[in-house]
Design a protein around this motif. Sequence first.
Motif, short mmCIF file in Angstrom:
data_model
loop_
_atom_site.label_atom_id
_atom_site.label_comp_id
_atom_site.label_asym_id
_atom_site.label_seq_id
_atom_site.Cartn_x
_atom_site.Cartn_y
_atom_site.Cartn_z
N ILE A 83 0.87 -1.17 0.00
CA ILE A 83 0.00 0.00 0.00
C ILE A 83 0.91 1.22 0.00
O ILE A 83 1.75 1.38 0.88
N VAL A 84 0.75 2.07 -1.01
CA VAL A 84 1.58 3.26 -1.14
C VAL A 84 0.68 4.49 -1.08
O VAL A 84 -0.37 4.53 -1.74
N GLY A 92 5.72 8.65 -3.39
CA GLY A 92 4.87 7.74 -2.64
C GLY A 92 5.59 7.14 -1.43
O GLY A 92 6.78 6.84 -1.48
N GLU A 93 4.85 7.00 -0.35
CA GLU A 93 5.38 6.41 0.89
C GLU A 93 4.71 5.07 1.13
O GLU A 93 3.49 4.96 1.17
N VAL A 94 5.53 4.02 1.27
CA VAL A 94 5.01 2.68 1.51
C VAL A 94 4.49 2.59 2.94
O VAL A 94 5.25 2.75 3.90
N GLU A 95 3.19 2.33 3.08
CA GLU A 95 2.57 2.22 4.40
C GLU A 95 2.44 0.77 4.86
O GLU A 95 2.28 0.50 6.05
N PHE A 96 2.52 -0.15 3.91
CA PHE A 96 2.31 -1.56 4.24
C PHE A 96 2.94 -2.41 3.15
O PHE A 96 2.92 -2.05 1.97
N LEU A 188 0.98 3.58 -13.40
CA LEU A 188 0.25 4.43 -12.46
C LEU A 188 0.10 5.82 -13.07
O LEU A 188 1.09 6.46 -13.42
N PRO A 189 -1.13 6.31 -13.24
CA PRO A 189 -1.34 7.63 -13.86
C PRO A 189 -0.66 8.75 -13.09
O PRO A 189 -0.57 8.71 -11.85
N GLU A 190 -0.19 9.74 -13.82
CA GLU A 190 0.44 10.90 -13.18
C GLU A 190 -0.54 11.62 -12.26
O GLU A 190 -0.13 12.21 -11.26
N SER A 191 -1.83 11.58 -12.60
CA SER A 191 -2.83 12.25 -11.77
C SER A 191 -2.94 11.63 -10.39
O SER A 191 -3.37 12.28 -9.44
N VAL A 192 -2.54 10.35 -10.26
CA VAL A 192 -2.51 9.72 -8.95
C VAL A 192 -1.27 10.18 -8.18
O VAL A 192 -1.35 10.52 -6.99
N LYS A 193 -0.14 10.21 -8.86
CA LYS A 193 1.11 10.60 -8.21
C LYS A 193 1.07 12.05 -7.73
O LYS A 193 1.72 12.41 -6.75
N THR A 194 0.31 12.90 -8.43
CA THR A 194 0.27 14.32 -8.09
C THR A 194 -0.99 14.71 -7.33
O THR A 194 -1.24 15.91 -7.12
N ILE A 199 -4.31 6.63 -2.18
CA ILE A 199 -3.91 5.35 -1.60
C ILE A 199 -3.88 4.34 -2.74
O ILE A 199 -4.88 4.16 -3.44
N VAL A 200 -2.76 3.67 -2.95
CA VAL A 200 -2.58 2.75 -4.06
C VAL A 200 -2.29 1.35 -3.54
O VAL A 200 -1.40 1.16 -2.70
N ALA A 201 -3.02 0.36 -4.05
CA ALA A 201 -2.75 -1.04 -3.76
C ALA A 201 -2.08 -1.65 -4.99
O ALA A 201 -2.64 -1.61 -6.09
N GLN A 202 -0.88 -2.20 -4.82
CA GLN A 202 -0.15 -2.72 -5.96
C GLN A 202 0.43 -4.10 -5.67
O GLN A 202 0.68 -4.46 -4.52
#
Length: 213
Positions: A83-84, A92-96, A188-194, A199-202
């Motif tokens: 989870i980032v 992005g910061e890895v939370e899990f 991962l879309p730039e709109s997510v990074k910015t 919260i991203v599950a990968q």
Amino acid sequence: MKRFFTLLGVLLLLAACTNEGSNEGKQEEKGSTQETSASSLAIKPAKLSKREQSIVNQMGIDFKTFYTVDGKVEEGESLVTSIVVYNDGEDGEVEFISSGSGDQERFNKALHSFQLQMEEQVAYFTMGSPDGYSKGSTNMPKELGAFIFEQIEEEVTITKGETVYLAYLIGSSENQMSSVNHSDVKTLPESVKTAEYAIVAQLEWKDNMEKND
């Protein structure tokens, strides 16, 4: 909070039920459009029965996705789920993070899941698999007022070294948001990074030495 953890037990029962159904119907599913090989894995949205979907709808989880994994991971390799969290365009910061044992694993349409329960200033997340579940939480900016949730909708085949973005939640302080194109689940879309908050599950297929890179 107590209601959230009670629902986790229901999720596990649902996962077990669906996984059994997948095994019983595996002969019918051999005609999949994307055949897996020794060097690839198939990630596919799970098809829930009407009864299972009804149970999910009544659990009160805000955002969720169910998917299956089909194929084999060799010894010395692992499927790594993480989870980032992104804040205001920062890295992005890895939370899990969770990974397999490193032993050879064969997945036969194994059911996995990702759920998010939103509380005041805190998002509680759960990653489920046939072996159980892992949970955690992350703080959210209190000013968020609108959310968009995107999830994998089509089967995708990955090879070692590739990442698939299973789902992501974007939060904004604005009252309205535009939908994000999630058709390419390996990018991962730039709109997510910015985003103000995301919260991203990968899911990544890695050699064990790469797990903590």
